[in-house]
Structures are given as C-alpha cells and as structure tokens.
Write a protein that holds these residues in place. Structure first.
Motif, mmCIF file in Angstrom:
data_model
loop_
_atom_site.group_PDB
_atom_site.id
_atom_site.type_symbol
_atom_site.label_atom_id
_atom_site.label_comp_id
_atom_site.label_asym_id
_atom_site.label_seq_id
_atom_site.Cartn_x
_atom_site.Cartn_y
_atom_site.Cartn_z
ATOM 1 N N VAL A 14 0.832 -1.202 0.000
ATOM 2 C CA VAL A 14 0.000 0.000 0.000
ATOM 3 C C VAL A 14 0.865 1.250 0.000
ATOM 4 O O VAL A 14 1.775 1.388 0.827
ATOM 5 C CB VAL A 14 -0.929 0.039 1.228
ATOM 6 C CG1 VAL A 14 -1.925 1.197 1.095
ATOM 7 C CG2 VAL A 14 -1.654 -1.264 1.414
ATOM 8 N N GLY A 15 0.578 2.162 -0.919
ATOM 9 C CA GLY A 15 1.199 3.483 -0.911
ATOM 10 C C GLY A 15 0.175 4.489 -0.409
ATOM 11 O O GLY A 15 -0.998 4.431 -0.790
ATOM 12 N N ILE A 16 0.597 5.396 0.471
ATOM 13 C CA ILE A 16 -0.337 6.382 1.029
ATOM 14 C C ILE A 16 0.176 7.777 0.732
ATOM 15 O O ILE A 16 1.380 8.034 0.775
ATOM 16 C CB ILE A 16 -0.531 6.182 2.554
ATOM 17 C CG1 ILE A 16 -1.563 7.202 3.085
ATOM 18 C CG2 ILE A 16 0.799 6.287 3.293
ATOM 19 C CD1 ILE A 16 -2.001 6.942 4.512
ATOM 20 N N LEU A 17 -0.742 8.654 0.401
ATOM 21 C CA LEU A 17 -0.401 10.041 0.133
ATOM 22 C C LEU A 17 -1.450 10.912 0.804
ATOM 23 O O LEU A 17 -2.652 10.742 0.569
ATOM 24 C CB LEU A 17 -0.393 10.300 -1.383
ATOM 25 C CG LEU A 17 0.273 11.581 -1.866
ATOM 26 C CD1 LEU A 17 1.728 11.620 -1.463
ATOM 27 C CD2 LEU A 17 0.139 11.700 -3.367
ATOM 28 N N THR A 18 -1.002 11.822 1.667
ATOM 29 C CA THR A 18 -1.920 12.709 2.368
ATOM 30 C C THR A 18 -1.637 14.142 1.952
ATOM 31 O O THR A 18 -0.716 14.430 1.187
ATOM 32 C CB THR A 18 -1.739 12.579 3.894
ATOM 33 O OG1 THR A 18 -0.505 13.213 4.272
ATOM 34 C CG2 THR A 18 -1.718 11.119 4.324
#
Length: 595
Positions: free
Chosen positions: A432-436
């Motif tokens: 999983v890649g997360i970007l906020t």
C-alpha cells in the motif's frame, strides 16, 4: 471534508524519570572520558583559585596585626594576583569545556531521539499526535540547548565553588565551619520544599505547550474544511484555551520560584548570623585569630554569589531537566515497534489486489466511543472507492487502517488474501502506498528526493514518473534538471508542484494499492483540475481508496461510500447516490450552490 477529521485522544510519548535521565548522561560521559576529566579538573581548579584569595586575606590581616614584615605581605599580594588570574583562566576553560561536552551529549541525544521517532510505528505517531512529537524533537531540544549554554555551566561551576568554599571555612577553623554549616538545614529544607513541586510543574508546562502545538497544527492542517464548515470559532477557542493553560502554568512557575528565593535568603541570613556570632565568641576567648574570624564571614559571603547564580538559573535548569526527561523518554519508545509476518508478494505486471474491509470497529486508546463501528467495504481489483462525510465521520481513520496504520480491535482489513494485522511496516509499504495532504519535499536534489521512494531508480525512470504526473515541462525548465536543489534552501515550490513530486514518488513506489487522504486538498483551485488528472494518471492500474475533499474527486471514483459517525450510511455510484436523494445528494447540492 478534511483530514482534520477524527483525531486520537492525546496519549503522550514516554517521559522518563530524573534518575534514568541522569544515568543516560553518566553513561554518555563515560564514553567521552578525556572531555569529562578535563571539564571536572578545570572546574575544581577554577573554584579553588577563587577561594584562595579569601584565605590569603586572612593571612594579610594576621600579618598586619602581628607586625609582619613588608616582604611577606608583598609575597601574599603577588599570590593574590596570581590566584585571581589563574582562577579567571580556569573558569573560562571550564565554561568552554562544559558547553562543548554538553553540545556533544545533546547532539547524541537529538540524533537518537530523531532516529527513534522516524523508526516508530506510524500508528504510534498518529496516537500521540504530532504536537507531542514535534515539541520533543523541536522545543525540548531548543530548551535543552539553551540550558547547556547558560544554566548548566553556571549550576555546575557554582556547585563546585560552594563545595570548595565550604571546605575552606572548615580549613580556617572547624568551629567556624560548623557555624557556616548551620545554614545547610535551611538550604536543604528550601530545596526539599521546592524540588518536588517544581519538577512536575515544569513537566506539566511542557505537556501544555505540546497540546497547544497540536491544537494549532490540527487547525492549520484542515484550514480549508475549517472555513468551509465555519469552524473557525471552535478551533480558535481550543487554541485560546490551551494558550491560557500555558500562561497559567507559567505564572504558577514564577510564583513558586519567588517563594523559593525567599527561603534561600532566610538560609543565608541564618548562616551569616551564626558565623559572626561564633567568630566573636572565639575571638574574645582567644581561640581564633582576627584573620580567621575576618576571613570566615567573607568566605561564607563568597557562597552568596554561586548560590545566587544557582538560584537564578535554577528556573532554566529545571526546564532543561524536564526537557531532558522527555527526550530520553523518547528513546524508550524504540522497544514498542512491532515486527510480525511479511506480506504476500505482488510481482510486477500482476493484477492489483482487491481491498476488503470486513466489519471493522476501531477505538483509539483511552476513548470511550469507537471511531468506526462495524464498517464493511469492498474495492474490487483495479477499481476506486471515494470516502465522503463530515468532519469527524471517521474517513481519515478508515484510510489509515487500509494503509496499515493501526489495527482494528474487531474485524479485519485485507489486501488480496493478506490480513494487514499480520504484516510489519515494510511489508505493508510494499502493498500500500499512502499520500496525504501533509506532503513534504526534503532538502537535497530533486533526484534524491524522488529516490526516497525507489533508491535504485534510474534517471529515465525518474523522468518517466515525472512525465506521468505532468511535471516533465517544469523539470526541463529547472537550471540543473533533476540535479536542481529543492526543499529548504533550494528551488521554491508551490503546493501544486509539491503535490506532483509526491505523486511521482507514488508512481516510483509501485505499490499495487493506493490510499489518497486528500492529497490534492492544499492545491490552489486553478491547478486543482490538472492535479486531479495527475492523480488519475499516477493511480492508473491500481486499486485506489480516496478520502475526497472536493466532490469532483468523489464523482470520478467508481463507487462512493458516505460515512457518518463511524458508519457507512450510503454506498453507490455518483449517479445512484444523487438519485437516492439522501445525505450525499444534499452534500452535492450544497457543493454545487457554493461553487
């Protein structure tokens, strides 16, 4: 709808005891034996040379009274000048060495604390809140640095001087020494009264400052949502409340210190009266010389300066001590990192896995009510789902769980056949890649910044990632292309460019599942449409979960889930939900009217 959302209750990072912090300092000093020995030696020598003139003065008095010759008095005078010069040199060297040794210890502690924070599980960082984390590696380091430059050298040097001067009084006459020591119980009682009250008070002050920082950060992070929902008053009230708490504790600290000063002055008065009285009795009885009796009050008075220095810098020393216990406490967080099984590998070219959220209930530690209640969602392989809902609905919490940040108390989050509860941080990052919206460009060249996501990426791969997110033309215009410095001290970047660089890192990371927690919320409205196209390009061929800030983002997703109070209340396509006439339809109408 913003990532301000639901925040975990404050659960601060570990704070150690003063004894444990002292053991840490002692252990580090043993690793620097030559610096430590030189510091102690010069400090003791400086104190001894400062006391010597008082002892010699007693000799002068006795020489004058006894009719001593001029040459002996001249020799004593030369010794007085030499002692003053040597004392000044030793004190200067001691101050420099204490500062240098303190700087070495602080650098070691700061590096260890930052390394520990960077290695902490993301769930722990989310749990404690960034206000506590930043106040430790920022404010506490600054307080300790200031203390090392000012309070620590003063307190240490003055403490040694007090010990040497006390020994000097006993060297004049043991009875005069005992008279001066009569003040010690008063000093001890003053410290015994002050220390147990001051240390917890300073720690409470540092915690209050961390809470104020967290209140400011949470409001600034979600400023768009704060304005959209007219929450300015609530956030301002929270910041004001925390600021008043810091102010009240500051006044309490000042009052406590003032009472401590009064007790110290009484101790000085008691000691001086005892020495003068005992000296008079001894002189009348012929049991002591005039020089000894004259030197004793001067020697005791010599204690006033170092004791006053300790007293007036004790406030800063206590602050430094409180910051030291908080920084050393961070090092104990290292043992809390959880290492469990690895993720099922996903090969290049393989279809992306589906995401399943199965009856998830999540409650932050210390909270009475769960943030999420029996939430079930499914994102088919290669499709997208958008989360919408009001502030506090649980969107960001659900997104964090899908990204592997935290573990639900009930239910499960699965990526393909892998339950994230059984995967460590490295395994989760491969899936999983997360970007906020909290995107950041690190100091260094653009190529170095991009390679944070893929250390082995070639320049061609970096350029391809930038082309995917629409940043190729911008890079061509940079003076040194991929070698151009960015971040602090480098090329100035607006919010849209920062978001594009973060998206390029997402492309390079190649995680088959992507969580976007309002990653384009901070972009200006002019660049929002282009940035949304860049998001679509970066996420092509992946399974995607959006936390939607603009409903145009939700509209572009394959399906939409509406959260309210931690539950999924509606789910469907944009057209289905608008036709349903429920909560989403009302949000859509309000959005169109305000656009």
């Amino acid at each position: 709808m913003s990532a301000v959302g639901t925040r975990p209750p404050a659960t601060a990072l570990r704070t150690t005891s003063g004894r444990e912090a002292a053991r840490w300092v002692a252990a580090r000093c043993r690793e620097l034996p030559w610096w430590t020995a030189a510091t102690v030696t010069t400090t003791v020598a400086g104190a001894a040379f400062q006391v010597l003139p008082v002892l010699l003065l007693g000799r002068v008095v006795d020489g004058v009274v006894g009719g001593g010759d001029r040459s002996s008095l001249l020799a004593v005078g030369v010794l007085l000048v030499a002692a003053a010069l040597l004392g000044a040199a030793a004190t200067a060297a001691s101050t420099w060495l204490i500062g240098r040794l303190g700087a070495e210890l602080l650098a070691t502690l700061r590096e260890a604390a930052v390394r520990t924070v960077l290695g902490m599980p993301s769930a722990r960082v989310e749990q404690v809140g960034r206000g506590d984390v930043l106040s430790r590696v920022g404010d506490d380091v600054a307080v300790l640095s200031r203390g090392i430059r000012t309070a620590v050298p003063t307190v240490f040097s003055a403490g040694v001087l007090v010990a040497i001067a006390t020994i000097g009084m006993f060297g004049l006459d043991w009875r005069l020494g005992l008279a001066g020591a009569g003040a010690l119980p008063a000093y001890a009682l003053a410290l015994r009264w002050y220390l147990p009250r001051s240390a917890p008070l300073y720690r409470r002050q540092r915690v209050a400052q961390a809470d104020r920082a967290q209140a400011l950060i949470s409001g600034l992070d979600g400023i768009g949502t704060v304005r959209a929902y007219r929450l300015e008053g609530a956030f301002q009230e929270k910041v004001t409340e925390e600021s008043w708490r810091v102010r009240t504790l500051g006044i309490e600290v000042f009052r406590l210190f003032g009472r401590f000063v009064g007790r110290e002055n009484r101790a000085e008065f008691i000691g001086l009266v005892l020495i003068i009285g005992v000296g008079y009795v001894l002189l009348e009885a012929g049991a002591a010389s005039l020089g000894e009796v004259s030197a004793a009050p001067l020697m005791f008075h010599r204690l006033f300066t170092p004791l006053g220095a300790i007293m007036f810098t004790f406030d800063e020393a206590q602050k430094s001590g409180a910051s030291l216990t908080r920084l050393v406490g961070v090092l104990g967080e290292r043992a809390e990192a959880r290492l469990v099984g690895d993720a099922e590998p996903v090969g290049d070219g393989a279809p992306p896995p589906a995401v399943a959220v199965d009856a998830v209930t999540f409650r932050y530690p210390g909270a009475e009510e769960p943030v999420l209640r029996e939430v079930s969602l499914a994102i088919p392989a290669g499709r997208s789902l958008a989360l919408v809902g009001a502030t506090g609905a649980g969107k960001s919490t659900l997104a964090a769980l899908v990204a592997g940040i935290g573990t639900p108390q009930e239910g499960a989050v699965r990526i393909g056949t892998t339950d994230l509860a059984g995967v460590d941080g490295a395994g989760t990052r491969r899936l999983v890649g997360i970007l906020t919206q909290e995107t950041h460009v690190f100091s260094g060249t653009l190529a170095e910044d991009l390679r944070l996501a893929a250390p082995g990426a070639t320049e061609a791969e970096l350029e391809d990632a930038l082309r995917t997110v629409g940043a190729e033309a911008w890079v061509r215009g940079l003076p040194q292309g991929l070698g151009t410095p960015v971040g602090e001290g480098g090329e100035r970047l607006d919010g849209t460019l920062v978001a594009r660089i973060a998206l390029a890192r997402l492309v390079l990371g190649r995680a088959p599942v992507v969580v976007l927690d309002e990653s384009t919320a901070e972009a200006g409205s002019e660049g929002a449409a282009e940035l949304e196209r860049a998001v679509s390009a970066a996420c092509a061929g992946r399974t995607v979960l959006f936390v939607a800030h603009r409903l145009t983002q939700a509209m572009a997703a394959d399906r939409i889930a509406v959260l309210d109070c931690g539950r999924v209340v509606e789910e469907g396509t944009h057209e289905e939900l608008v036709a349903l006439g429920g909560r989403y339809a009302r949000l859509w109408r309000a959005w169109r009217e305000s656009s």
